[in-house]
Design a protein around this motif. Sequence first.
Motif: not given
Length: 398
Positions: A27-35
């Motif tokens: 639900v949007g906690v790990s998307l492209s930015r964190l990954a």
Amino acid sequence: MTARGPQPLHIGDLTASLPIIQGGMGVGVSLSRLASAVANEGGIGVIATAGIGMIEADLFKNFLAANTRALRNEIRRARELSTGILGVNIMVALSNFGELVKTALDEQIDIIFSGAGLPLDLPRFRRGNDRTKLVPIVSSGRAARIVAKRWTERYDYPPDAVVVEGPLAGGHLGFKPEQIGDPAHALTSLLPEVLREIAPFEAHARRPIPVIAGGGIYTGADIYRFLQLGAAGVQMATRFVTTHECDAAASFKDAYIRATPEDIVIIKSPVGMPGRAIRNRFLEDVGAGKRMPFTCHTTVSSPAIISTPPTASPWRSSTPSEGACTTASPLRAKTLIGQRKSSRSKIWWRRCWTSTARRQADPQRPGPPEAADSPRRRDGRRLGAWLSSRERGADARG
Ligand SMILES: Cc1cc2nc3c(=O)[nH]c(=O)nc-3n(C[C@H](O)[C@H](O)[C@H](O)COP(=O)(O)O)c2cc1C
């Protein structure tokens, strides 16, 4: 392992210089930015697919298309931001599991991690020339054996690696409530079990099948302990929530930073599994039998998301500045796992690592205060004080 640091993690032809996988957070906690931030530092960054369509305007009109498009876009964005190793997390419990797997394969993602149920037929989606690695997430040696046997016998495709997740994990738990505190189900017991069960399949695979430990792993000393126990790497998720790069909104990160040990509760999540969550008014109201008016946006709800204050959006902030926490200075993912030296000193886990390794060699050597006395060890997940003390440099030890 050496006193200078851990061995890289090899999964088939992929090599992560740091044996750290950032667990997918839905639900949007790990998307492209964190990954991408994690991948850039030599770990494995993971985009979670649960509820990923929420970032698309037409989710309610075109559920499947919106989720598929969002996943495709997030993978491409992460690829633009990083040349490191990127994975996706696709829960078996999702109603659009097959669509998401096909999309990830089309996008040639490096690794698919799949749990929250046994991904018995995941290899069915592979096409001959796919290089994507398939990694089940399990909570017991028995589950590891069942999955490995099925993949080997039916698909001639033993797992590329296995993640074993213990009962101290954030989010959904693959345990009955009474097993959660039972030492027989502790990660330290499960890891050797899984290693034992997986070993016979390595002969068939004619390659190593690395086993990765996850759930409650938080410090360099924790990492060291599980690598010493035979894990080839670790999966960590909660630790990354309060980073700048985490894709969740600031209020979501704040809830983690403010949480005290008493706020951490085990709930029965809507998917019928127990889950570890942060107590809030929503949970209290539901616990008291009040019915909360809400729209079910996704096929699955992460307990940690349920634990978000009702007014807060857990989803990606629209501007970078919104991504910063307000109650304490969050870490940068780079500081957390980065191999570059920060201006202040070395990175946190390498400090713990070196110190723990030295203590092993010389048991008389005093350990870092963290090993015995971190807020995490002392009383659970009181992150705020600990993180902010680190930020002030008060933690430059070990
Ligand atoms: C906010 C949050 C969301 C999560 N969402 C997912 C998910 O969508 N799929 C999944 O397989 N695991 C999910 N997890 C579990 C993590 O991937 C990871 O395995 C686990 O949290 C590791 O334990 P740790 O948080 O103590 O490091 C989630 C965990 C958190 C904290």
